[in-house]
Design a protein around this motif. Sequence first.
Motif, PDB file in Angstrom:
ATOM      1  N   ARG A  13       0.829  -1.193   0.000  1.00  0.00           N
ATOM      2  CA  ARG A  13       0.000   0.000   0.000  1.00  0.00           C
ATOM      3  C   ARG A  13       0.872   1.254   0.000  1.00  0.00           C
ATOM      4  O   ARG A  13       0.593   2.224  -0.695  1.00  0.00           O
ATOM      5  N   GLU A 234      -3.227  -5.222  -6.361  1.00  0.00           N
ATOM      6  CA  GLU A 234      -4.487  -4.662  -5.866  1.00  0.00           C
ATOM      7  C   GLU A 234      -5.498  -5.769  -5.591  1.00  0.00           C
ATOM      8  O   GLU A 234      -6.246  -5.710  -4.608  1.00  0.00           O
ATOM      9  N   LYS A 238      -7.132  -7.025  -1.569  1.00  0.00           N
ATOM     10  CA  LYS A 238      -8.560  -7.119  -1.225  1.00  0.00           C
ATOM     11  C   LYS A 238      -8.887  -8.408  -0.461  1.00  0.00           C
ATOM     12  O   LYS A 238      -9.980  -8.545   0.086  1.00  0.00           O
TER      13      LYS A 238
END
Length: 282
Positions: A13, A234, A238
């Motif tokens: 991140r 990404e 999640k």
Amino acid sequence: MSYADQVFIEMCRDIIDNGTSTEGEKVRPVWEDGTPAYTIKKFGVVNRYDLRKEFPALTLRKTGIKNCVDELLWIWQKKSNNIHDLNSHIWDSWADEEGSIGKAYGYQMGVKHAYKEGMMDQVDRVIYDLKNNPYSRRIMTNIYVHQDLHEMNLYPCAYSMTFNVTKEHDSDRLTLNAILNQRSQDVLTANNWNVCQYAVLVHMLAQVCDMQVGEFVHVIADAHIYDRHIPLIEEMLKREPLPAPKFWMNPEIKDFYEFTPEDVKLIDYETHPQIRNIPVAI
């Protein structure tokens, strides 16, 4: 949640949100189609793992522990630079027609050096010092040898290990800690692979030197995510992290040169689906 997952999520991140891009710059790596492989990167990433608490394997996707250990032993135990001594094909792109990757990785670990105690290679020197001079601040390896770089098909990425021994006040055994220095890392393809490898190495050396494991610190000078990897990262971020696996290593092995990939297992290792067909920049 696996602590390794937490570290990985926060690192990725931070790279994506706060890193710098190499897009438009002159870069060495290219994709298979010849397109320049740009990255988003962070300088000087430092991750710490306490191996006494859990083994740092990702659950966001599976890390193949047997192939990890096989490659680790190819370098540190077999001291080989030939892919025919390896059971996977991850080094094929850097090998010549004979299977050699040049004077890189395992080759450097096997070079003998003159010490006052005699001729030893770097692995044997580490084991010698851990057994005979554990509080030394000079227990380290280095395979980034400038005089041989022109004969390496790939410059070493993970190039140096530094070992440090402490004595905990509530234990009668010494504690083995280690730092892995890495000049560059492709975070998606290699981060947890290297973390698991060198965590296993600390476990192995601690066992054969009658110590307990402590901290493993991973220092990455250039931690990067390739442009074509960002959607895959990404997707991973999640996913809901799962509990860390239990680590098992054959307690009967007391000689580092007797370890095999079968002597290491991750028990109750539950993971999310593997991410396949990851493009690799060369």
